[in-house]
Enzyme design. Structure first.
Site, mmCIF file in Angstrom:
data_model
loop_
_atom_site.group_PDB
_atom_site.id
_atom_site.type_symbol
_atom_site.label_atom_id
_atom_site.label_comp_id
_atom_site.label_asym_id
_atom_site.label_seq_id
_atom_site.Cartn_x
_atom_site.Cartn_y
_atom_site.Cartn_z
ATOM 1 N N SER A 94 56.871 26.525 45.026
ATOM 2 C CA SER A 94 58.303 26.818 45.092
ATOM 3 C C SER A 94 59.148 25.664 44.527
ATOM 4 O O SER A 94 59.073 25.388 43.343
ATOM 5 C CB SER A 94 58.682 27.138 46.536
ATOM 6 O OG SER A 94 59.974 27.627 46.612
ATOM 7 N N ASP A 237 64.794 27.677 41.469
ATOM 8 C CA ASP A 237 63.750 26.728 41.845
ATOM 9 C C ASP A 237 62.490 27.031 41.020
ATOM 10 O O ASP A 237 62.533 27.872 40.115
ATOM 11 C CB ASP A 237 63.480 26.782 43.365
ATOM 12 C CG ASP A 237 62.890 28.112 43.796
ATOM 13 O OD1 ASP A 237 63.126 29.116 43.094
ATOM 14 O OD2 ASP A 237 62.184 28.154 44.819
ATOM 15 N N ASP A 241 62.506 32.274 42.988
ATOM 16 C CA ASP A 241 62.919 33.217 44.033
ATOM 17 C C ASP A 241 64.264 32.817 44.631
ATOM 18 O O ASP A 241 64.769 33.473 45.524
ATOM 19 C CB ASP A 241 61.837 33.398 45.121
ATOM 20 C CG ASP A 241 61.523 32.135 45.879
ATOM 21 O OD1 ASP A 241 61.990 31.052 45.482
ATOM 22 O OD2 ASP A 241 60.795 32.239 46.893
#
Ligand code: MG
Length: 455
Positions: A94, A237, A241
């Site tokens: 992430s 990011d 998402d």
């Protein structure tokens, strides 16, 4: 759960997160799923291919065939899994620094696995219980090249394309060298926007900026908005998402403000929404005004998804949910955080009026966040003990759903260990920056004193 935190499993590659570990998780997942075919995808990190190979190998070894999607945003991988009815493994960390990577597990329904499902897989990992296939029953893999294209097409069908195209918007885009670089420029261009990019090439070294889309990392984007005279800036990011925004003057928009604006546009009386325990007073105010119910969960997308599913099962309508970090769900679209979709929902508002006007009603709170790093469990324990003592001393209502949240009526502060990094986070929100800072520093000071007393 020991292995899977609030956002999956993450670690520094080679030190905590190894291909051997990914292999075991994949063998366990394939064993529990008992599926013929699964999906493996990844973001743009330098270690992504190596770890994806381990995941593919693990799945094949328990007799599962694999669709390899290669680098793709997490919401794209999740969409592919759901559309094709296949569970999957996404290799991503992430927004974490480039040396990190991680594992996210998705069900055949296209939703991240629940805590219960993760615990079943975890017990197979820890017990080394794998359905090892015979030599003539192992799986094989095939490369799927259409996932990114299908994802963009699906997005285009799901938003108000005409309104956005008619507004002739200029969008400055910063995918941060992450997976969004592979899909978002095309998506916003296809929406009829003029698109200019920075940090727009996929590169797992993240040479242009750190992956987390916070104000301190978005100087390139704010400059680009001004230089290109753009209507809005959008940043993702590493796995795209999340989406955060910059206004038409080049000023960063707090994620809490954009969430409040999007929620105000989405919520109707009688709706429900879900946020984490670090929820902004801005969203609380929006829900009050809309006549919508706000449910709080521990921090982390898994917890929010679990609560949304419970609300859906109870027949509730949940048009929007999420956190003030740019991670927002539109559950009626898909039960996944999707930075491109959120970006387009924001453009539907930008088509009507400038970003600064959209967020003006939500700028009367200031947020401060302090991260305190630790190296040993003793240091973590000392800080958590100090946080508990601080909460007991404080003249405020404590909420211990996740960490210690103290509500002062006009302001609040939250102390909570990160689920993914060796840090204790202190959050504060108040109507002035100085009050928020005083509250955050007060709590952080107590934790620092506890650390110092260990030396
Ligand atoms: Mg992410």
């Amino acid at each position: 759960m020991k292995l899977f935190g609030s956002s999956g499993t993450r670690g520094v590659v080679g030190d905590g997160l190894t291909p051997e570990f990914v292999l075991r998780v994949a063998k366990a997942a394939g064993t529990v799923w008992g599926t013929d075919r699964a999906v493996v995808a990844r973001d743009t990190r330098t270690t992504g291919e190596m770890l994806a190979n381990a995941a593919v190998s693990g799945l094949e070894s328990v007799g599962v065939d694999v669709d390899r999607l290669g680098p793709t945003p997490t919401p794209s991988a999740v969409r592919y899994a759901g559309e094709n009815g296949r569970p999957g493994i996404v290799i991503t960390a992430s927004h974490n620094p480039p040396e990190y990577n991680g594992i996210k597990l998705v069900g055949a329904d296209g939703v991240e696995l629940s805590v219960d499902d993760l615990e079943r897989i975890e017990s197979h990992v820890l017990g080394e219980e794998f359905a090892t296939a015979a030599w003539d029953a192992v799986g094989d893999s095939r490369q799927v090249t259409a996932a990114n294209r299908e994802y963009v097409a699906d997005l285009l069908d799901s938003v108000d394309r005409e309104t956005i195209a008619d507004a002739d918007l200029t969008v400055a885009l910063d995918p941060g060298h992450g997976a969004g670089a592979l899909t978002s420029p095309e998506f916003f261009r296809e929406l009829g926007c003029e698109v200019v990019t920075v940090n727009g090439n996929p590169d797992g070294h993240f040479p242009g900026r750190e992956s987390e889309p916070v104000e301190a990392n978005l100087n390139d984007l704010t400059s680009l908005v001004r230089a290109a005279d753009a209507d809005v800036g959008i940043a993702h990011d590493g796995d795209a998402d999340r989406a955060v925004f910059v206004d038409e003057t080049g000023a960063f928009v707090a994620g809490e403000a954009s969430l409040a604006a999007l929620a105000a546009a989405a919520l109707e009386p009688g709706d429900a929404t879900v946020a984490a325990v670090n929820v902004s007073q801005r969203l609380v105010d929006v829900c009050d005004r809309a006549g919508a119910e706000l449910e709080l969960t521990p921090i982390g997308s898994t917890n929010i998804i679990t609560r949304i599913r419970e609300l859906h099962a109870a027949g509730e309508h949940v048009p929007i949910a999420g956190e003030g970090n740019g991670g927002i769900f539109y559950p009626e679209y898909r039960l996944v955080r999707d930075g491109a979709y959120v970006g387009a929902k924001f453009l539907e508002l930008v088509a009507e009026r400038p970003v600064s006007e959209i967020i003006a009603p939500y700028t009367d709170y200031e947020n401060v966040r302090i991260n305190l790093e630790y190296e040993t469990e003793a240091e973590l324990d000392a800080m958590l003990d100090a946080a508990e003592a601080f909460a007991e001393r404080a003249d405020a209502d404590p909420n211990t759903i996740d960490g210690y949240r103290l509500d002062y009526g006009d302001a609040w502060v939250l102390v909570r260990p990160s689920g993914t990094e060796p840090k204790v986070r202190v959050y504060a929100e108040a109507r002035s920056d100085s009050r928020a800072r005083t509250l955050a520093e007060g709590a952080a000071g107590a934790l620092r004193a506890a650390l110092a007393s260990l030396d």
